[in-house]
Motif scaffolding. Structure first.
Motif, PDB file in Angstrom:
ATOM      1  N   VAL A   1      12.505  -4.073   0.709  1.00  0.00           N
ATOM      2  CA  VAL A   1      13.053  -3.394   1.890  1.00  0.00           C
ATOM      3  C   VAL A   1      11.923  -2.943   2.817  1.00  0.00           C
ATOM      4  CG1 VAL A   1      14.313  -1.342   2.683  1.00  0.00           C
ATOM      5  CG2 VAL A   1      15.181  -2.690   0.740  1.00  0.00           C
ATOM      6  N   ALA A   2      10.861  -2.415   2.233  1.00  0.00           N
ATOM      7  CA  ALA A   2       9.723  -1.994   3.055  1.00  0.00           C
ATOM      8  C   ALA A   2       9.099  -3.183   3.777  1.00  0.00           C
ATOM      9  CB  ALA A   2       8.689  -1.287   2.178  1.00  0.00           C
ATOM     10  N   TYR A   3       8.962  -4.272   3.078  1.00  0.00           N
ATOM     11  CA  TYR A   3       8.410  -5.492   3.688  1.00  0.00           C
ATOM     12  C   TYR A   3       9.300  -5.979   4.825  1.00  0.00           C
ATOM     13  CZ  TYR A   3       7.245 -10.500   4.021  1.00  0.00           C
ATOM     14  OH  TYR A   3       6.926 -11.758   4.469  1.00  0.00           O
TER      15      TYR A   3
ATOM     16  N   SER B   1       0.821  -1.217   0.000  1.00  0.00           N
ATOM     17  CA  SER B   1       0.000   0.000   0.000  1.00  0.00           C
ATOM     18  C   SER B   1       0.849   1.259   0.000  1.00  0.00           C
ATOM     19  CB  SER B   1      -0.942   0.001   1.208  1.00  0.00           C
ATOM     20  OG  SER B   1      -0.205   0.066   2.413  1.00  0.00           O
ATOM     21  N   THR B   2       2.028   1.212   0.586  1.00  0.00           N
ATOM     22  CA  THR B   2       2.872   2.402   0.677  1.00  0.00           C
ATOM     23  C   THR B   2       3.875   2.520  -0.460  1.00  0.00           C
ATOM     24  OG1 THR B   2       4.402   1.207   2.125  1.00  0.00           O
ATOM     25  CG2 THR B   2       2.669   2.509   3.185  1.00  0.00           C
ATOM     26  N   VAL B   3       4.311   1.395  -1.012  1.00  0.00           N
ATOM     27  CA  VAL B   3       5.359   1.425  -2.036  1.00  0.00           C
ATOM     28  C   VAL B   3       4.856   0.948  -3.399  1.00  0.00           C
ATOM     29  CG1 VAL B   3       7.622   0.498  -2.708  1.00  0.00           C
ATOM     30  CG2 VAL B   3       7.180   1.093  -0.320  1.00  0.00           C
ATOM     31  N   GLY B   4       4.035  -0.100  -3.393  1.00  0.00           N
ATOM     32  CA  GLY B   4       3.661  -0.723  -4.663  1.00  0.00           C
ATOM     33  C   GLY B   4       2.426  -0.148  -5.313  1.00  0.00           C
ATOM     34  N   ARG B   5       1.339  -0.067  -4.570  1.00  0.00           N
ATOM     35  CA  ARG B   5       0.084   0.373  -5.158  1.00  0.00           C
ATOM     36  C   ARG B   5       0.205   1.820  -5.648  1.00  0.00           C
ATOM     37  NH1 ARG B   5      -3.254  -0.528  -1.096  1.00  0.00           N
ATOM     38  NH2 ARG B   5      -3.826  -2.636  -1.801  1.00  0.00           N
ATOM     39  N   GLY B   6      -0.188   2.027  -6.866  1.00  0.00           N
ATOM     40  CA  GLY B   6      -0.093   3.368  -7.443  1.00  0.00           C
ATOM     41  C   GLY B   6       1.255   3.664  -8.056  1.00  0.00           C
TER      42      GLY B   6
ATOM     43  N   SER C   1       4.621 -10.392  -4.330  1.00  0.00           N
ATOM     44  CA  SER C   1       4.988 -11.105  -3.091  1.00  0.00           C
ATOM     45  C   SER C   1       5.715 -12.402  -3.435  1.00  0.00           C
ATOM     46  CB  SER C   1       3.747 -11.396  -2.240  1.00  0.00           C
ATOM     47  OG  SER C   1       2.890 -12.328  -2.874  1.00  0.00           O
ATOM     48  N   GLU C   2       5.305 -13.042  -4.532  1.00  0.00           N
ATOM     49  CA  GLU C   2       6.017 -14.242  -4.996  1.00  0.00           C
ATOM     50  C   GLU C   2       7.440 -13.895  -5.442  1.00  0.00           C
ATOM     51  OE1 GLU C   2       3.475 -15.569  -8.074  1.00  0.00           O
ATOM     52  OE2 GLU C   2       2.084 -16.636  -6.751  1.00  0.00           O
ATOM     53  N   GLU C   3       7.604 -12.741  -6.079  1.00  0.00           N
ATOM     54  CA  GLU C   3       8.934 -12.321  -6.510  1.00  0.00           C
ATOM     55  C   GLU C   3       9.869 -12.187  -5.305  1.00  0.00           C
ATOM     56  OE1 GLU C   3      11.728 -10.833  -9.526  1.00  0.00           O
ATOM     57  OE2 GLU C   3       9.849 -11.970  -9.612  1.00  0.00           O
ATOM     58  N   ILE C   4       9.351 -11.647  -4.228  1.00  0.00           N
ATOM     59  CA  ILE C   4      10.158 -11.488  -3.023  1.00  0.00           C
ATOM     60  C   ILE C   4      10.437 -12.841  -2.379  1.00  0.00           C
ATOM     61  CG2 ILE C   4      10.103 -10.610  -0.642  1.00  0.00           C
ATOM     62  CD1 ILE C   4       8.636  -8.139  -1.729  1.00  0.00           C
ATOM     63  N   GLU C   5       9.394 -13.677  -2.261  1.00  0.00           N
ATOM     64  CA  GLU C   5       9.554 -14.946  -1.551  1.00  0.00           C
ATOM     65  C   GLU C   5      10.444 -15.919  -2.307  1.00  0.00           C
ATOM     66  OE1 GLU C   5       6.901 -18.724   0.168  1.00  0.00           O
ATOM     67  OE2 GLU C   5       5.892 -16.904  -0.548  1.00  0.00           O
TER      68      GLU C   5
ATOM     69  N   GLU D   1      12.382  -0.920  -8.115  1.00  0.00           N
ATOM     70  CA  GLU D   1      11.082  -0.792  -7.451  1.00  0.00           C
ATOM     71  C   GLU D   1      10.757  -2.043  -6.648  1.00  0.00           C
ATOM     72  OE1 GLU D   1       8.997   1.858  -7.240  1.00  0.00           O
ATOM     73  OE2 GLU D   1      10.697   2.915  -8.151  1.00  0.00           O
ATOM     74  N   VAL D   2      11.075  -3.212  -7.196  1.00  0.00           N
ATOM     75  CA  VAL D   2      10.865  -4.460  -6.453  1.00  0.00           C
ATOM     76  C   VAL D   2      11.716  -4.461  -5.192  1.00  0.00           C
ATOM     77  CG1 VAL D   2      11.070  -6.963  -6.506  1.00  0.00           C
ATOM     78  CG2 VAL D   2      10.289  -5.756  -8.536  1.00  0.00           C
ATOM     79  N   TRP D   3      12.948  -3.985  -5.331  1.00  0.00           N
ATOM     80  CA  TRP D   3      13.837  -3.968  -4.157  1.00  0.00           C
ATOM     81  C   TRP D   3      13.311  -3.003  -3.087  1.00  0.00           C
ATOM     82  CZ3 TRP D   3      17.341  -7.475  -3.109  1.00  0.00           C
ATOM     83  CH2 TRP D   3      18.206  -7.262  -2.034  1.00  0.00           C
ATOM     84  N   ARG D   4      12.757  -1.891  -3.519  1.00  0.00           N
ATOM     85  CA  ARG D   4      12.138  -0.955  -2.560  1.00  0.00           C
ATOM     86  C   ARG D   4      11.000  -1.642  -1.810  1.00  0.00           C
ATOM     87  NH1 ARG D   4       9.374   3.524  -4.849  1.00  0.00           N
ATOM     88  NH2 ARG D   4       9.172   4.254  -2.702  1.00  0.00           N
TER      89      ARG D   4
END
Length: 710
Positions: free
Chosen positions: A417-419, A355-360, A374-378, A411-414
């Protein structure tokens, strides 16, 4: 020198010679008595076991020891329980201390180990007809004794009064036809005496000292005890025949040695899991240390452990079955490393990050479904244990169709990191963290005690998981065995062994004969994935392995359409009732598999209303249960059923449908569709004899499945 002196000397010499002859004669007479006693005791053991003849056993007495001109084998027994090499000893003051065998004060362990070597050689010879390793059982019998039960290496040491029951307890492991094949091969490997064998070969095997002479006509078991032992054999739970009798190529593969990490692969139904179980037993018998059998699916090790306990009950404490996450958790617990797993809070942590980094942001414009990210991160970032953006920027990402630019990866890395920050703030960890923490601990403090690791469904694990498991054994001979099929990968992402620093050059085996499914089921299931490509863990882009041979034929799979789920539930009930009316199908032979957990709950509710006993695959432990097994396809991995019902599908799931993806569909959508087709392929190939597919919704045109070329 005088003549009298000379005569006196000669007289003394003759007296000494006479005494020497007397002693030799006395020793010869005593030895003859001992040899006779040994022969009687061997004959009595054979006579006692002759009661097994009515149960399909064959007794082969006095066989030649392979490779020897002087040694003989007292008795070889071949029957439904396998092959037993029986060596009778008439030893006095016998005892086993700390894994060593003693007769009086003499260590005779080498005599026991020679018998183990004999059985090991017989295993190799009998593998040519398909007898699985471990089904040749060396037994050392202590004459005129009872109540003895010891094991040294692979040799069971029992009393004469225990031998009948000991063999009987093996139950039924071979069919009559298999017994005949094994018997013929056994008689070739252990020929009858007379081919140049010395007549005193029996005497060469009789050790000293021996028991005092006794009445050898008195049996150690009375008739009631014999009848009890045979009843125990009749009631011993038989196991599936494939567990003890394999295709000769499979039996040889079980024993094959690899001088480093190795892989066994092949399409569904080729017997990879069976070979893996037998290989675990073989390695546990033939080398020190424990064997770890692990996989991604949490519930599969429980079932494998139950199958293994029936296959090799004497080795259950030598082989550990554990899901990879359970294994990592145990490592951390034993080392006092605290980690708080909370899947729900982990989901909240990602939702907040999204909600803070990805959406929008740029990621949402690429794919608004946050699950993809989320799969990309996991699976890609944490699945490899990546700790810097530079590592992620260079990552190949096999198994992910969507290509990401460098800016998109930032952007994925951001988001990652937020997660991660959110997890720390909540004081919780996710499942990939469990693996990474355990792997880090093992790097600091390696774990000893494991001689071999066998990874089932290896394609489903992450790069970090493989690295953690490989660290347990390293490049040792027969230390690390991967078993799996890239076509059956049903989780996002993937990895290649080169990322872990593993090379399998010259140590890969492909199994290409389908023993499980009928040709009709194979054709139907293969049409689900026809033309799909995947990146194998060895780094190659390839299409599905097709079995070169399918050994069985049967019914054509049924596709039944229903206009509503309620109507389909009624059809499922009717199908199950029709199946159990057949003499060869019970409730426990049927599996109902679905793509989602809520479909599992719906099916369970419908069957409960129809009063059909069920058990969820989540709770199934491999024991026999007279109930229909219901679960997701993921929970069914590694299992098989005589009959499979696959309900709640849509028209686009059927073979040939929905394969022409429109240009407007994203790469991530294509990836999900391919993964779903692989999941259905897995579900269909769980069926041994029959497959029923239920489709809910409006019919749609479907291409005919193309037959499998054989």
């Amino acid at each position: 020198m005088s003549a009298g002196y000379s005569a006196g000397q000669e007289s003394a010499r003759q007296r000494k010679l006479a005494l020497a002859h007397d002693r030799a004669a006395a020793e010869a007479r005593a030895a003859a008595g001992r040899y006779g006693a040994a022969a009687v005791s061997e004959r009595r053991v054979a006579d006692g076991l002759s009661r097994l003849a009515g149960r399909g056993y064959h007794l082969l007495p006095d066989r030649q020891w392979p490779g020897s001109r002087r040694a003989q084998v007292d008795l070889v027994v071949v029957g439904p329980g396998g092959v037993f090499i029986v060596d009778t000893k008439w030893w006095k003051d016998f005892q086993v201390v700390l894994g060593r065998c003693f007769r009086d004060q003499e260590d005779v362990t080498d005599d026991v180990l020679r018998l183990a070597d004999l059985a090991f050689g017989a295993e190799a010879a009998l593998a040519t007809v398909g007898l699985a390793p471990g089904e040749v059982r060396p037994i050392m019998v202590m004459a005129d004794r009872t109540g003895i039960h010891h094991s040294i290496s692979t040799v069971d040491i029992v009393g004469e009064g225990d031998i009948l029951r000991h063999i009987s307890r093996r139950g039924t492991r071979l069919t009559p036809a298999q017994v005949d094949a094994v018997l013929a091969a056994t008689m070739l490997h252990f020929p009858a005496l007379g081919s140049g064998l010395q007549t005193d070969s029996v005497t060469a095997q009789v050790p000293e000292p021996v028991l005092d002479s006794q009445d050898f006509d008195a049996p150690l078991l009375d008739e009631d005890e014999v009848d009890s032992a045979l009843l125990e054999a009749a009631l011993a739970q038989p196991i599936e025949h494939w567990m003890s009798f394999l295709h000769p190529d499979q039996a040889k593969l079980v024993r094959r040695s690899f001088n480093g990490p190795a892989r066994i692969r092949g399409s569904a139904g080729t017997g990879k899991t069976v070979v893996g179980l037998h290989r675990a037993a073989y390695l546990a018998r033939s080398r020190p240390g424990k064997v770890l059998v692990t996989t991604y699916v949490r519930t599969l090790p429980v079932v494998l452990r139950a199958n293994f306990a029936r296959l090799a009950p004497e080795l259950v404490d030598r082989v550990e079955f554990s899901g990879v996450h359970q294994f990592a958790r145990r490592i951390l617990d034993e080392r006092g490393i605290e980690i708080r797993l909370d899947p729900e809070k982990a989901k909240d942590a990602f939702a907040t990050a999204w909600s803070t980094v990805g959406r929008g942001g740029p990621l949402a414009s690429l794919d608004s479904n946050s699950t993809y990210w989320s799969e990309e991160i996991e699976y890609v970032i944490k699945g490899r244990g990546l700790s810097t953006f530079d590592q992620y920027a260079e990552c190949a990402r096999p198994g992910r169709r969507r290509r990401l630019t460098l800016d998109q990866r930032r952007e994925v890395w951001r988001l990652f990191v937020a997660y991660t920050d959110n997890l720390r703030r909540l004081g919780v960890a996710d499942f990939p963290d469990l693996i990474l923490f355990a792997a880090a601990s093992l790097r600091k403090q390696p774990l000893t005690g494991y001689s071999s690791v066998i990874v089932e469904e290896a394609q489903d694990l992450s790069c970090a998981m493989i690295g953690m498991l490989y660290s347990l054994v390293g490049p040792e001979t027969d230390g690390f065995t991967l078993i799996g099929d890239g076509q059956q990968s049903i989780y996002p992402g993937g990895y290649t062994l080169s990322e872990v620093g593993l090379s399998l050059q010259g140590r890969g085996v492909v199994m290409d004969v389908n023993y499980r499914n009928t040709a009709q089921i194979v054709d139907f299931a293969q049409s689900m994935v026809l033309g799909d490509e995947f990146t194998d863990i060895e780094g190659m882009q390839q299409r599905a392995d097709r079995p070169t041979t399918v050994t069985r034929n049967g019914e054509v799979p049924s596709v039944v359409r229903s206009t509503s789920e309620t109507i389909e539930d009624e059809t499922i009930v009717s199908r199950i009732r029709a199946l159990i009316s057949r003499p060869d199908v019970s409730l426990g032979d049927i599996g109902v598999l679905t793509l989602t957990t809520w479909h599992v709950r719906a099916v369970l509710s419908a069957l409960k209303a129809a009063r059909i006993p069920t058990i969820e695959l989540e709770k199934y432990d491999g024991s026999f249960v007279d109930a229909v097994k219901v679960g997701t396809v993921k929970r069914a991995k590694g299992l098989e059923f005589k009959q499979v019902l696959l309900p709640r599908l849509k028209s686009h799931h059927l073979p040939g449908a929905g394969r022409h993806i429109s240009a407007t569909q994203s790469e991530s959508t294509r990836e999900r569709a391919e993964r779903e087709r692989r999941e259905l392929y897995v579900a269909m190939t769980r069926a041994r004899d029959g497959l029923w597919v239920g489709v809910v919704g409006t019919p749609a045109p479907v291409d005919r499945p193309r037959p499998l070329s054989r």
